[in-house]
Write an enzyme that holds these catalytic residues in place. Structure first.
Site, PDB file in Angstrom:
ATOM      1  N   LYS A 299       0.836  -1.204   0.000  1.00  0.00           N
ATOM      2  CA  LYS A 299       0.000   0.000   0.000  1.00  0.00           C
ATOM      3  C   LYS A 299       0.871   1.255   0.000  1.00  0.00           C
ATOM      4  CE  LYS A 299      -1.506   2.293   3.442  1.00  0.00           C
ATOM      5  NZ  LYS A 299      -2.100   2.809   4.697  1.00  0.00           N
TER       6      LYS A 299
ATOM      7  N   ASP B  88      -6.315   0.806   0.874  1.00  0.00           N
ATOM      8  CA  ASP B  88      -6.419   1.103   2.300  1.00  0.00           C
ATOM      9  C   ASP B  88      -7.792   0.671   2.796  1.00  0.00           C
ATOM     10  OD1 ASP B  88      -8.158   2.981   1.284  1.00  0.00           O
ATOM     11  OD2 ASP B  88      -7.247   4.695   2.311  1.00  0.00           O
TER      12      ASP B  88
END
Length: 341
Positions: A213, A231
Site C-alpha cells: 500500500k 487502504d
C-alpha cells in the site's frame, strides 16, 4: 231360567273385566318409561364423557390450529419474495461495465481528487505514508512540518535519537513502532540507495515498514507509476460495490487491477478513497446524497433520506476544510487547520 232374570227395579251395572293384554300392559307402561329415561340418563353422561374426551380442549386445539395456520401461512416478506422472480445474478461482464461506469462518474464528482498527504519530494511522501497508519491524513499533515524541518533527508533521520523522533511523531499514534520503521528505512535508503527513494515496487517493499500500500502511494504520486492503494476505505467500498469479495489487500489489489486499465489505477484509488471519506462512510453511509446510488448494489445500507444524508457529508462535500494544509490549487475546499488538536 228364572235365575237369569234380574229383579224388577234393580239396576245392574256391568263390570268390565280387564282384558289380559290391558292388565299386562298397564303395570309395564309406567315402569317402561322410567327405564328408558334412566337409560338415557345413564347413557347421556357416558356419551358426553366420550364426546368430551374425543373433543380437543380449547387450550390445546386452538393454539395447535393457530400454530399450523401460522406455519402454513407465508409471511409478507416470504409471499412477496415468492411472488417476485429471483433476481438474476450479475455476470462478470456486467459487473466490470458497472465498475467502470462508477469510475467515470466519480471522476466527474471529484475532478480534483489527489493524495491528501502534504509532501514536497518522494522521501517526505514515504515518511508521511508510514505515519498515516492508524490515524488520519489531517493529523499527519499537522505533525510532519516539524518532523521535516528537523529531519529533512534520509541521512538526518537515520541519525535521529529514537526518543526524540518518537516525541516528534507522538500525535500520530503508535509512535515507538513508527519511529523504529522510519529510522530503519532511512538507514536502508542511506546505505543501499545513496539516500534516494527507489522508484520500483520491489525495492520499496524491501524497506523496513513499507508494504504494498505504502509503495503504491509513493510510486503513483511521486514517480507517476500506476498503482492501486488498497487502504481501509478502498477495500470497504470495492466490497460494498461487489467488485470483489476478497478481504486480503493483495488479493483485492489483484482483482481490481484486472477490472481497470493500468492507466486508471492511481486516480481510481484517489476517487474511491475520496468517496469513502466524504460520502460512503463505514458505519453510516450517506446513501440519500450519493451521486452513484443508482449504480450501487448496497444502496439502503445507510441513510436514504436526502436531507438527513446531506448532514452526514464530510470535508468539502459538507462545506468543511479538507485534510491538507497546502491543498492543490484546484481543490474546492478550505485548507486544514495547522494546529494539532
Amino acid at each position: 231360567m228364572k235365575r237369569k232374570k234380574a229383579a224388577k227395579g234393580s239396576t245392574v251395572k256391568p263390570v268390565k273385566a280387564p282384558t289380559e293384554n290391558a292388565a299386562a300392559a298397564e303395570p309395564t307402561a309406567p315402569s317402561a318409561e322410567p327405564t328408558t329415561k334412566s337409560a338415557k340418563r345413564r347413557d347421556k353422561p357416558a356419551a358426553k364423557r366420550t364426546a368430551e374426551s374425543a373433543r380437543p380442549t380449547a387450550g390445546t386445539a386452538k393454539p395447535a390450529a393457530k400454530r399450523t395456520a401460522k406455519s402454513a401461512k407465508p409471511t409478507a416478506g416470504t409471499a412477496e419474495a415468492a411472488a417476485k422472480p429471483a433476481a438474476k445474478p450479475e455476470s462478470h461482464l456486467a459487473m466490470v461495465r458497472r465498475a467502470r461506469q462508477i469510475n467515470r462518474e466519480l471522476a466527474e464528482v471529484y475532478p480534483y481528487a489527489h493524495p491528501e498527504l502534504d509532501f514536497r519530494n518522494p522521501f517526505e511522501l514515504l515518511v508521511a505514508t508510514v505515519l498515516s497508519a492508524q490515524t488520519t491524513d489531517l493529523r499527519v499533515n499537522q505533525t510532519t512540518p516539524a518532523v521535516f524541518a528537523k529531519y529533512p533527508t534520509p541521512e538526518d533521520m537515520a541519525a535521529a535519537v529514537p526518543e526524540e523522533l518518537e516525541e516528534a511523531i507522538r500525535p500520530t499514534g503508535f509512535f515507538r513502532a513508527k519511529a523504529k520503521s522510519l529510522i530503519g528505512l532511512s538507514t536502508a535508503l542511506r546505505d543501499r540507495f545513496d539516500g534516494e527513494v527507489p522508484g520500483n515496487l520491489d525495492d520499496l517493499v524491501s524497506l523496513p515498514g513499507v508494504g504494498r500500500k505504502t509503495a503504491n502511494v509513493v510510486l503513483g504520486n511521486a514517480f507517476g507509476v500506476p498503482g492501486l492503494t488498497v487502504d481501509t476505505h478502498f477495500g470497504r467500498l470495492v466490497r460494498r460495490w461487489k467488485w470483489t469479495e476478497q478481504e486480503d489487500p493483495e488479493k483485492v489489489e489483484a482483482e481490481i487491477a484486472a477490472i481497470f486499465p493500468k492507466s486508471e489505477w492511481t486516480m481510481l484509488s484517489h476517487r474511491v478513497i475520496f468517496h469513502g471519506r466524504r460520502i460512503c462512510h463505514s458505519r453510516k453511509p450517506a446513501c440519500g446524497a450519493c451521486p452513484i446510488a443508482h449504480l450501487c448494489p448496497s444502496y439502503g445500507e445507510g441513510e436514504t433520506d436526502p436531507e438527513k444524508a446531506r448532514k452526514l457529508l464530510k470535508y468539502e462535500m459538507g462545506g468543511y476544510p479538507g485534510q491538507r494544509l497546502s491543498p492543490p490549487a484546484d481543490y474546492p475546499g478550505k485548507p486544514a487547520p495547522a494546529r494539532v488538536e
